[in-house]
Design a protein around this motif. Structure first.
Motif, PDB file in Angstrom:
ATOM      1  N   GLU A   1      -7.498  -9.518 -45.574  1.00 17.58           N
ATOM      2  CA  GLU A   1      -8.552  -8.762 -44.867  1.00 17.58           C
ATOM      3  C   GLU A   1      -8.701  -7.366 -45.460  1.00 17.58           C
ATOM      4  N   GLU A   2      -7.607  -6.777 -45.938  1.00 21.45           N
ATOM      5  CA  GLU A   2      -7.744  -5.432 -46.485  1.00 21.45           C
ATOM      6  C   GLU A   2      -8.100  -5.457 -47.971  1.00 21.45           C
ATOM      7  N   PHE A   3      -7.948  -6.583 -48.621  1.00 24.81           N
ATOM      8  CA  PHE A   3      -8.226  -6.667 -50.056  1.00 24.81           C
ATOM      9  C   PHE A   3      -8.836  -8.043 -50.359  1.00 24.81           C
ATOM     10  N   PRO A   4     -10.147  -8.176 -50.108  1.00 27.25           N
ATOM     11  CA  PRO A   4     -10.765  -9.506 -50.280  1.00 27.25           C
ATOM     12  C   PRO A   4     -11.107  -9.813 -51.737  1.00 27.25           C
ATOM     13  N   LEU A   5     -10.118  -9.749 -52.583  1.00 26.13           N
ATOM     14  CA  LEU A   5     -10.333  -9.994 -54.016  1.00 26.13           C
ATOM     15  C   LEU A   5     -10.856 -11.405 -54.271  1.00 26.13           C
ATOM     16  N   ARG A   6     -10.313 -12.378 -53.530  1.00 24.25           N
ATOM     17  CA  ARG A   6     -10.713 -13.765 -53.795  1.00 24.25           C
ATOM     18  C   ARG A   6     -12.210 -13.967 -53.501  1.00 24.25           C
TER      19      ARG A   6
ATOM     20  N   CYS B   1     -23.491   6.915 -57.068  1.00 20.23           N
ATOM     21  CA  CYS B   1     -23.022   6.657 -55.692  1.00 20.23           C
ATOM     22  C   CYS B   1     -21.972   7.674 -55.255  1.00 20.23           C
ATOM     23  N   GLN B   2     -21.430   8.416 -56.197  1.00 17.65           N
ATOM     24  CA  GLN B   2     -20.466   9.459 -55.822  1.00 17.65           C
ATOM     25  C   GLN B   2     -21.189  10.784 -55.563  1.00 17.65           C
ATOM     26  N   LEU B   3     -22.244  11.034 -56.343  1.00 11.82           N
ATOM     27  CA  LEU B   3     -23.000  12.270 -56.135  1.00 11.82           C
ATOM     28  C   LEU B   3     -23.670  12.274 -54.765  1.00 11.82           C
TER      29      LEU B   3
HETATM   30  C1  B12 Z   1     -12.553  -3.513 -61.960  1.00  9.95           C
HETATM   31  C2  B12 Z   1     -12.739  -2.032 -61.767  1.00  9.95           C
HETATM   32  C3  B12 Z   1     -14.038  -1.527 -61.878  1.00  9.95           C
HETATM   33  C4  B12 Z   1     -15.272  -2.441 -61.948  1.00  9.95           C
HETATM   34  C5  B12 Z   1     -15.551  -3.002 -60.533  1.00  9.95           C
HETATM   35  C6  B12 Z   1     -15.566  -1.911 -59.446  1.00  9.95           C
HETATM   36  C7  B12 Z   1     -15.217  -2.376 -58.038  1.00  9.95           C
HETATM   37  N1  B12 Z   1     -15.705  -1.620 -57.085  1.00  9.95           N
HETATM   38  O1  B12 Z   1     -14.506  -3.340 -57.848  1.00  9.95           O
HETATM   39  C8  B12 Z   1     -16.345  -1.461 -62.519  1.00  9.95           C
HETATM   40  C9  B12 Z   1     -16.375  -1.567 -64.032  1.00  9.95           C
HETATM   41  C10 B12 Z   1     -17.786  -1.672 -61.985  1.00  9.95           C
HETATM   42  C11 B12 Z   1     -15.756  -0.107 -62.128  1.00  9.95           C
HETATM   43  C12 B12 Z   1     -16.511   1.039 -61.998  1.00  9.95           C
HETATM   44  C13 B12 Z   1     -15.986   2.273 -61.627  1.00  9.95           C
HETATM   45  N2  B12 Z   1     -14.677   2.600 -61.540  1.00  9.95           N
HETATM   46 CO1  B12 Z   1     -13.304   1.333 -61.629  1.00  9.95          CO
HETATM   47  N3  B12 Z   1     -11.755   0.122 -61.482  1.00  9.95           N
HETATM   48  C14 B12 Z   1     -11.649  -1.182 -61.504  1.00  9.95           C
HETATM   49  C15 B12 Z   1     -10.180  -1.591 -61.273  1.00  9.95           C
HETATM   50  C16 B12 Z   1      -9.572  -1.926 -62.624  1.00  9.95           C
HETATM   51  C17 B12 Z   1      -9.971  -2.750 -60.267  1.00  9.95           C
HETATM   52  C18 B12 Z   1     -10.823  -2.679 -58.972  1.00  9.95           C
HETATM   53  C19 B12 Z   1     -10.722  -3.957 -58.138  1.00  9.95           C
HETATM   54  O2  B12 Z   1      -9.630  -4.413 -57.832  1.00  9.95           O
HETATM   55  N4  B12 Z   1     -11.875  -4.583 -57.806  1.00  9.95           N
HETATM   56  C20 B12 Z   1     -11.878  -5.896 -57.111  1.00  9.95           C
HETATM   57  C21 B12 Z   1     -12.427  -5.817 -55.664  1.00  9.95           C
HETATM   58  C22 B12 Z   1     -12.213  -7.035 -54.772  1.00  9.95           C
HETATM   59  O3  B12 Z   1     -11.692  -4.957 -55.000  1.00  9.95           O
HETATM   60  P1  B12 Z   1     -12.340  -3.925 -54.174  1.00  9.95           P
HETATM   61  O4  B12 Z   1     -13.579  -3.366 -54.773  1.00  9.95           O
HETATM   62  O5  B12 Z   1     -11.191  -3.058 -54.093  1.00  9.95           O
HETATM   63  O6  B12 Z   1     -12.811  -4.656 -52.762  1.00  9.95           O
HETATM   64  C23 B12 Z   1     -13.753  -3.974 -51.991  1.00  9.95           C
HETATM   65  C24 B12 Z   1     -14.175  -4.571 -50.690  1.00  9.95           C
HETATM   66  O7  B12 Z   1     -13.409  -5.612 -50.381  1.00  9.95           O
HETATM   67  C25 B12 Z   1     -14.067  -3.412 -49.729  1.00  9.95           C
HETATM   68  N5  B12 Z   1     -12.929  -3.334 -48.790  1.00  9.95           N
HETATM   69  C26 B12 Z   1     -11.719  -3.829 -48.888  1.00  9.95           C
HETATM   70  N6  B12 Z   1     -11.003  -3.516 -47.834  1.00  9.95           N
HETATM   71  C27 B12 Z   1     -11.779  -2.771 -47.042  1.00  9.95           C
HETATM   72  C28 B12 Z   1     -11.504  -2.190 -45.829  1.00  9.95           C
HETATM   73  C29 B12 Z   1     -12.514  -1.447 -45.219  1.00  9.95           C
HETATM   74  C30 B12 Z   1     -12.220  -0.812 -43.911  1.00  9.95           C
HETATM   75  C31 B12 Z   1     -13.786  -1.319 -45.839  1.00  9.95           C
HETATM   76  C32 B12 Z   1     -14.876  -0.531 -45.204  1.00  9.95           C
HETATM   77  C33 B12 Z   1     -14.019  -1.909 -47.077  1.00  9.95           C
HETATM   78  C34 B12 Z   1     -13.009  -2.638 -47.646  1.00  9.95           C
HETATM   79  O8  B12 Z   1     -13.918  -2.296 -50.479  1.00  9.95           O
HETATM   80  C35 B12 Z   1     -13.141  -2.708 -51.516  1.00  9.95           C
HETATM   81  C36 B12 Z   1     -13.228  -1.609 -52.481  1.00  9.95           C
HETATM   82  O9  B12 Z   1     -14.049  -2.017 -53.587  1.00  9.95           O
HETATM   83  C37 B12 Z   1      -9.569  -0.271 -60.680  1.00  9.95           C
HETATM   84  C38 B12 Z   1      -8.123   0.023 -61.069  1.00  9.95           C
HETATM   85  C39 B12 Z   1      -7.145  -0.799 -60.280  1.00  9.95           C
HETATM   86  N7  B12 Z   1      -6.236  -1.446 -60.980  1.00  9.95           N
HETATM   87  O10 B12 Z   1      -7.189  -0.832 -59.068  1.00  9.95           O
HETATM   88  C40 B12 Z   1     -10.527   0.836 -61.231  1.00  9.95           C
HETATM   89  C41 B12 Z   1     -10.888   2.005 -60.304  1.00  9.95           C
HETATM   90  C42 B12 Z   1     -11.292   1.420 -58.972  1.00  9.95           C
HETATM   91  N8  B12 Z   1     -12.075   2.563 -60.917  1.00  9.95           N
HETATM   92  C43 B12 Z   1     -12.177   3.848 -60.809  1.00  9.95           C
HETATM   93  C44 B12 Z   1     -13.308   4.611 -61.209  1.00  9.95           C
HETATM   94  C45 B12 Z   1     -13.133   6.120 -61.334  1.00  9.95           C
HETATM   95  C46 B12 Z   1     -14.540   3.972 -61.428  1.00  9.95           C
HETATM   96  C47 B12 Z   1     -15.918   4.648 -61.568  1.00  9.95           C
HETATM   97  C48 B12 Z   1     -16.126   5.801 -60.589  1.00  9.95           C
HETATM   98  C49 B12 Z   1     -16.123   5.136 -63.035  1.00  9.95           C
HETATM   99  C50 B12 Z   1     -17.513   5.710 -63.302  1.00  9.95           C
HETATM  100  N9  B12 Z   1     -17.799   6.957 -62.927  1.00  9.95           N
HETATM  101  O11 B12 Z   1     -18.342   5.043 -63.874  1.00  9.95           O
HETATM  102  C51 B12 Z   1     -16.876   3.446 -61.283  1.00  9.95           C
HETATM  103  C52 B12 Z   1     -17.253   3.375 -59.791  1.00  9.95           C
HETATM  104  C53 B12 Z   1     -18.152   2.229 -59.441  1.00  9.95           C
HETATM  105  C54 B12 Z   1     -17.923   1.798 -57.981  1.00  9.95           C
HETATM  106  N10 B12 Z   1     -18.772   2.260 -57.050  1.00  9.95           N
HETATM  107  O12 B12 Z   1     -16.965   1.059 -57.706  1.00  9.95           O
HETATM  108  C55 B12 Z   1     -10.985   4.437 -60.092  1.00  9.95           C
HETATM  109  C56 B12 Z   1     -11.403   4.786 -58.667  1.00  9.95           C
HETATM  110  C57 B12 Z   1     -10.694   5.976 -58.059  1.00  9.95           C
HETATM  111  C58 B12 Z   1     -11.040   6.095 -56.594  1.00  9.95           C
HETATM  112  N11 B12 Z   1     -11.104   7.301 -56.095  1.00  9.95           N
HETATM  113  O13 B12 Z   1     -11.227   5.125 -55.908  1.00  9.95           O
HETATM  114  C59 B12 Z   1      -9.926   3.253 -60.186  1.00  9.95           C
HETATM  115  C60 B12 Z   1      -9.016   3.106 -58.983  1.00  9.95           C
HETATM  116  C61 B12 Z   1      -9.121   3.521 -61.458  1.00  9.95           C
HETATM  117  C62 B12 Z   1      -8.035   4.572 -61.240  1.00  9.95           C
HETATM  118  N12 B12 Z   1      -6.781   4.195 -61.425  1.00  9.95           N
HETATM  119  O14 B12 Z   1      -8.266   5.706 -60.906  1.00  9.95           O
HETATM  120  N13 B12 Z   1     -14.414  -0.208 -61.902  1.00  9.95           N
END
Ligand code: B12
Ligand code: SF4
Ligand code: SF4
Length: 307
Positions: free
Chosen positions: A33-38, A244-246
């Motif tokens: 529920e907190e990390f819906p990667l699948r 989306c950050q701005l």
């Molecule tokens: C793959 C990846 C990407 C991909 C996919 C992004 C994504 N959102 O998944 C791409 C190439 C698009 C990308 C882009 C960017 N990335 Co990137 N990326 C990663 C990476 C390697 C893995 C992310 C991941 O696991 N995604 C898979 C999905 C399932 O996971 P999830 O997104 O976390 O799931 C979402 C939903 O389920 C929901 N969710 C889950 N639980 C909950 C609970 C609640 C209450 C709510 C409301 C929502 C919610 O939100 C989750 C967050 O995305 C991480 C590093 C790492 N190893 O963690 C860096 C990372 C996320 N990236 C980072 C950065 C800086 C960026 C960019 C800002 C770079 C830029 N300026 O272009 C952009 C931002 C785009 C965006 N809005 O996400 C940083 C983010 C830092 C931070 N403050 O969060 C990370 C953490 C790298 C780091 N070590 O610093 N990225």
């Protein structure tokens, strides 16, 4: 059994090394529920990032990454610059400085050295974005913020302009942090600001996710095709995207943590005109090293066509 480590000591040392924030969580598995990667993978939102499909179980459980792990020390390095570059073609702010992977890793090793000095049996592994571990979710568990609707970790003070790294250690701590009770409330500014509708609401998981296929950041950095999808409007971004950050009010009020020198600003602004040698020289120690010159040129051509 290793010595129990003082959480207070870890945080004090982290601050001395230069991290803006540090939180610590027990190394218990993440719930789906907190990390819906699948669900994210099943929807195809990972585009061509096949590495996201690998080691899925490990991403849920740090004990599979570091045997005997007991704690995850999560650390933030803020990067909001004091000013932005000008011009129609731009790179994302996170790429203004040197490659954060290297910088953060150096800092994590410095922190580990300090911890080993005080606790000789301290053992751990540092990670920055490169291993199958979800940096944001550990930061949430460690009380450093919440996941905003733009899917980034939002720290109440530094906003989302912060890199995340962690040390997974076999040591137990004398105290652990709790997640903070923050949320985006009714705000949807980032969702509305995205020029490509890439932040989509996933009904099954009941949260927003990024569909990388439409995201400018994915397309300008990770996409290896010869051309970018015509429907993706990068709005002048030729590496990464900040839109989306701005849009986020937390980022507006966050303090700046990086000073962009005149020389560096000028070098970035001239980069779209750089030949391959100049590009490679700049990219060598920068996040731009993730792409090659042909991709850089592809991105410039795409952004210029959009305009
Ligand atoms: C793959 C990846 C990407 C991909 C996919 C992004 C994504 N959102 O998944 C791409 C190439 C698009 C990308 C882009 C960017 N990335 Co990137 N990326 C990663 C990476 C390697 C893995 C992310 C991941 O696991 N995604 C898979 C999905 C399932 O996971 P999830 O997104 O976390 O799931 C979402 C939903 O389920 C929901 N969710 C889950 N639980 C909950 C609970 C609640 C209450 C709510 C409301 C929502 C919610 O939100 C989750 C967050 O995305 C991480 C590093 C790492 N190893 O963690 C860096 C990372 C996320 N990236 C980072 C950065 C800086 C960026 C960019 C800002 C770079 C830029 N300026 O272009 C952009 C931002 C785009 C965006 N809005 O996400 C940083 C983010 C830092 C931070 N403050 O969060 C990370 C953490 C790298 C780091 N070590 O610093 N990225
Ligand atoms: S990084 Fe840009 S394209 Fe990607 S979700 Fe954010 S605003 Fe949309
Ligand atoms: S813009 Fe609003 S909805 Fe988006 S991350 Fe910031 S506070 Fe949350």
């Amino acid at each position: 059994m290793t010595t129990t480590v003082s959480a207070e000591f870890v945080k004090q040392q982290a601050a001395e090394v230069g991290f803006q924030a540090c939180g610590i969580a027990p190394a218990a598995p993440l719930h789906s529920e907190e990390f819906p990667l699948r669900q994210w993978l099943a929807a195809g939102y990972h585009a061509d990032m096949d590495y996201m499909q690998q080691h899925v179980d490990m991403r849920y459980d740090p004990r599979q990454l570091v045997e005997g792990a007991r704690s995850v020390v999560s650390l933030l390095l803020a990067y909001k610059p004091d000013r932005r570059t000008e011009g129609n073609l731009r790179i994302a702010q996170y790429a203004y400085g040197d490659d954060y992977h290297q910088r953060l890793k150096d800092m994590l090793f410095q922190l580990m050295d300090r911890l080993k000095q005080r606790y000789p049996d301290f053992q751990g592994r540092p990670f920055v974005d490169t291993a199958p571990i979800s940096d944001r979710h550990w930061a949430v568990r460690a009380g450093l913020g919440w996941i905003g609707n733009n899917t980034l970790l939002l720290n109440p003070h530094y906003g989302s302009y912060c890199f995340i790294g962690e040390i997974v250690t076999t040591s137990a701590m004398d105290r652990y942090d709790e997640p903070v009770a923050g949320s985006c409330g009714n705000c949807r500014r980032c969702v509305q600001a995205c020029p490509n509708g890439a932040i989509v609401f996933n009904v099954e998981s009941h949260c927003f996710m990024v569909d990388a296929r439409s995201c400018s950041s994915y397309n300008t950095i990770e996409n290896r095709d010869d051309s970018l999808p015509e429907n993706v409007d990068t709005k002048g971004y030729i590496f990464g995207c900040d839109i989306c950050q701005l849009a986020c009010p937390y980022n507006e009020t966050a303090p700046s943590s990086f000073s962009l020198s005149d020389d560096r600003k000028e070098a970035i602004e001239h980069l779209p005109l750089a030949d391959e040698t100049a590009f490679r020289h700049f990219a060598k120690h920068s996040p731009l090293n993730r792409i090659k010159y042909p991709q850089w040129q592809r991105n410039i051509a795409h952004a210029s066509k959009n305009r």
